[in-house]
Design a protein around this motif. Sequence first.
Motif, PDB file in Angstrom:
ATOM      1  N   THR A 117       1.297  -5.291   4.187  1.00 21.94           N
ATOM      2  CA  THR A 117       0.345  -4.710   5.129  1.00 21.94           C
ATOM      3  C   THR A 117       0.199  -3.218   4.852  1.00 21.94           C
ATOM      4  N   GLU A 118      -0.841  -2.625   5.436  1.00 18.92           N
ATOM      5  CA  GLU A 118      -1.037  -1.186   5.270  1.00 18.92           C
ATOM      6  C   GLU A 118       0.155  -0.416   5.849  1.00 18.92           C
ATOM      7  N   GLY A 119       0.688  -0.908   6.958  1.00 21.23           N
ATOM      8  CA  GLY A 119       1.844  -0.251   7.559  1.00 21.23           C
ATOM      9  C   GLY A 119       3.077  -0.322   6.677  1.00 21.23           C
ATOM     10  N   MET A 120       3.252  -1.450   5.977  1.00 21.03           N
ATOM     11  CA  MET A 120       4.391  -1.575   5.062  1.00 21.03           C
ATOM     12  C   MET A 120       4.282  -0.561   3.930  1.00 21.03           C
ATOM     13  N   TYR A 121       3.084  -0.425   3.368  1.00 23.09           N
ATOM     14  CA  TYR A 121       2.883   0.585   2.327  1.00 23.09           C
ATOM     15  C   TYR A 121       3.170   1.982   2.870  1.00 23.09           C
ATOM     16  N   ARG A 122       2.634   2.273   4.057  1.00 19.49           N
ATOM     17  CA  ARG A 122       2.778   3.613   4.627  1.00 19.49           C
ATOM     18  C   ARG A 122       4.250   3.968   4.819  1.00 19.49           C
ATOM     19  N   ASN A 123       5.002   3.083   5.447  1.00 22.84           N
ATOM     20  CA  ASN A 123       6.418   3.343   5.675  1.00 22.84           C
ATOM     21  C   ASN A 123       7.166   3.568   4.363  1.00 22.84           C
ATOM     22  N   ALA A 124       6.891   2.710   3.376  1.00 26.22           N
ATOM     23  CA  ALA A 124       7.601   2.804   2.101  1.00 26.22           C
ATOM     24  C   ALA A 124       7.205   4.059   1.329  1.00 26.22           C
ATOM     25  N   LEU A 125       5.930   4.449   1.404  1.00 24.53           N
ATOM     26  CA  LEU A 125       5.491   5.650   0.699  1.00 24.53           C
ATOM     27  C   LEU A 125       6.103   6.910   1.303  1.00 24.53           C
ATOM     28  N   VAL A 126       6.219   6.941   2.621  1.00 23.32           N
ATOM     29  CA  VAL A 126       6.884   8.071   3.272  1.00 23.32           C
ATOM     30  C   VAL A 126       8.335   8.149   2.796  1.00 23.32           C
ATOM     31  N   THR A 127       8.986   6.998   2.683  1.00 26.08           N
ATOM     32  CA  THR A 127      10.356   6.953   2.167  1.00 26.08           C
ATOM     33  C   THR A 127      10.433   7.529   0.761  1.00 26.08           C
ATOM     34  N   ALA A 128       9.411   7.235  -0.056  1.00 26.03           N
ATOM     35  CA  ALA A 128       9.407   7.694  -1.445  1.00 26.03           C
ATOM     36  C   ALA A 128       9.037   9.170  -1.576  1.00 26.03           C
ATOM     37  N   GLY A 129       8.719   9.817  -0.455  1.00 19.42           N
ATOM     38  CA  GLY A 129       8.388  11.233  -0.501  1.00 19.42           C
ATOM     39  C   GLY A 129       6.914  11.518  -0.685  1.00 19.42           C
ATOM     40  N   VAL A 130       6.084  10.467  -0.649  1.00 16.86           N
ATOM     41  CA  VAL A 130       4.640  10.638  -0.784  1.00 16.86           C
ATOM     42  C   VAL A 130       4.094  11.242   0.503  1.00 16.86           C
ATOM     43  N   SER A 131       3.116  12.152   0.377  1.00 16.17           N
ATOM     44  CA  SER A 131       2.600  12.839   1.552  1.00 16.17           C
ATOM     45  C   SER A 131       1.168  13.279   1.330  1.00 16.17           C
ATOM     46  N   ASP A 132       0.396  13.341   2.424  1.00 14.19           N
ATOM     47  CA  ASP A 132      -0.941  13.942   2.425  1.00 14.19           C
ATOM     48  C   ASP A 132      -1.890  13.287   1.426  1.00 14.19           C
ATOM     49  N   VAL A 133      -2.006  11.967   1.476  1.00 10.53           N
ATOM     50  CA  VAL A 133      -2.847  11.259   0.508  1.00 10.53           C
ATOM     51  C   VAL A 133      -3.675  10.166   1.194  1.00 10.53           C
ATOM     52  N   ASP A 134      -4.782   9.819   0.535  1.00 10.78           N
ATOM     53  CA  ASP A 134      -5.555   8.623   0.866  1.00 10.78           C
ATOM     54  C   ASP A 134      -5.353   7.629  -0.270  1.00 10.78           C
ATOM     55  N   VAL A 135      -5.171   6.364   0.092  1.00 10.31           N
ATOM     56  CA  VAL A 135      -4.826   5.356  -0.911  1.00 10.31           C
ATOM     57  C   VAL A 135      -5.646   4.091  -0.696  1.00 10.31           C
ATOM     58  N   ILE A 136      -6.089   3.491  -1.798  1.00 14.37           N
ATOM     59  CA  ILE A 136      -6.655   2.145  -1.764  1.00 14.37           C
ATOM     60  C   ILE A 136      -5.831   1.283  -2.717  1.00 14.37           C
ATOM     61  N   VAL A 137      -5.371   0.143  -2.228  1.00 12.91           N
ATOM     62  CA  VAL A 137      -4.647  -0.834  -3.055  1.00 12.91           C
ATOM     63  C   VAL A 137      -5.509  -2.077  -3.147  1.00 12.91           C
ATOM     64  N   ALA A 138      -5.720  -2.584  -4.358  1.00 16.93           N
ATOM     65  CA  ALA A 138      -6.625  -3.724  -4.516  1.00 16.93           C
ATOM     66  C   ALA A 138      -6.142  -4.666  -5.605  1.00 16.93           C
ATOM     67  N   GLY A 139      -6.479  -5.926  -5.430  1.00 17.65           N
ATOM     68  CA  GLY A 139      -6.268  -6.928  -6.462  1.00 17.65           C
ATOM     69  C   GLY A 139      -7.599  -7.551  -6.824  1.00 17.65           C
ATOM     70  N   PRO A 140      -7.706  -8.128  -8.009  1.00 15.62           N
ATOM     71  CA  PRO A 140      -8.961  -8.776  -8.403  1.00 15.62           C
ATOM     72  C   PRO A 140      -9.212 -10.066  -7.635  1.00 15.62           C
ATOM     73  N   PHE A 141      -8.136 -10.623  -7.067  1.00 15.15           N
ATOM     74  CA  PHE A 141      -8.177 -11.789  -6.191  1.00 15.15           C
ATOM     75  C   PHE A 141      -6.949 -11.698  -5.301  1.00 15.15           C
ATOM     76  N   GLU A 142      -6.719 -12.666  -4.431  1.00 13.19           N
ATOM     77  CA  GLU A 142      -5.615 -12.594  -3.481  1.00 13.19           C
ATOM     78  C   GLU A 142      -4.261 -12.536  -4.198  1.00 13.19           C
ATOM     79  N   ILE A 143      -3.519 -11.447  -3.990  1.00  6.09           N
ATOM     80  CA  ILE A 143      -2.180 -11.282  -4.546  1.00  6.09           C
ATOM     81  C   ILE A 143      -1.283 -10.653  -3.483  1.00  6.09           C
ATOM     82  N   SER A 144       0.035 -10.675  -3.743  1.00  3.93           N
ATOM     83  CA  SER A 144       0.974 -10.181  -2.732  1.00  3.93           C
ATOM     84  C   SER A 144       0.869  -8.675  -2.555  1.00  3.93           C
TER      85      SER A 144
END
Length: 295
Positions: free
Chosen positions: A119-146
Amino acid sequence: MRNKFRALLAGGIALAMMFTSVCAYAEDVTIDSGDQPYLSLGADLTEDQQNTVLGYFGINSSDLSNYDVHYVTNDEEYQYLGSRLDASKIGTKALSSVVIKDSGDKNIDIDTYNINYCTEGMYRNALVTAGVSDVDVIVAGPFEISGTAGLVGVIKAYENMTGEEVPDEVIESAVDEITTTGEVGEDVGDKEGVEAIIATVKEEMAENPSMSAEEIAQAIRDAADKYGVDISEENIQKIVNMLQKLQNSGVDWDNIMKHSDSILKHFEGLFSGDNADAAKGFLQRIIDWFAGLFS
């Protein structure tokens, strides 16, 4: 009859949209002509698949040479995901793709396309953990993927954007967080509830990084009570194990504190009595509408 059905369908879609607005972050990440985004593309995308994900990013394939692009390989996926995910889930091809840009503010805004596990929230929490900050992000697959490999892509693109390398142990902690959230969330049937628990306990740990295992476990129980999540002791222990690894990974606790207010305000609003009742009301109206179609 056809017009009546269309009217009913429109009403149902409207209700579904209202329900979604209660339960989701209101985000709409776009890439504008003046932006300087960084891309991380799956190295095994076919030309058609690459064009599909670029379309989600709002980027024309003919302009790809104008961007800073990193290609995530299947070997990199195994490097960071192999210890946490079965090989059948990682697969033999790298397909998850991301685009990231400086947001100019203190938030991390995320949109996803064709991502059915993270989920978007899962990415957000994990990215904050990784030290990522102040960004806009799009995550995409060519078809349904995890989308689990998308986390690696975001971090690699972030490294290119900032010129700062994220330590492997921190990336592994972020991967561990996103997979633990997914596993426990699926087990309890409430990923957002588990996201809220982990975000809440991480804030407490940021204030007191030396918390003991029992203190972390009690904080999880307290947060679960707060958000109304029924969680087993086994799953509590899984989260404790993940957070203890976090303690020893050199994570940037200041970055976690920086983002905790906006993340927790979302969850507190989402799980407040008014919003919870409203969400249930919308859902019941959708159920009633479908039942009415066949009565």
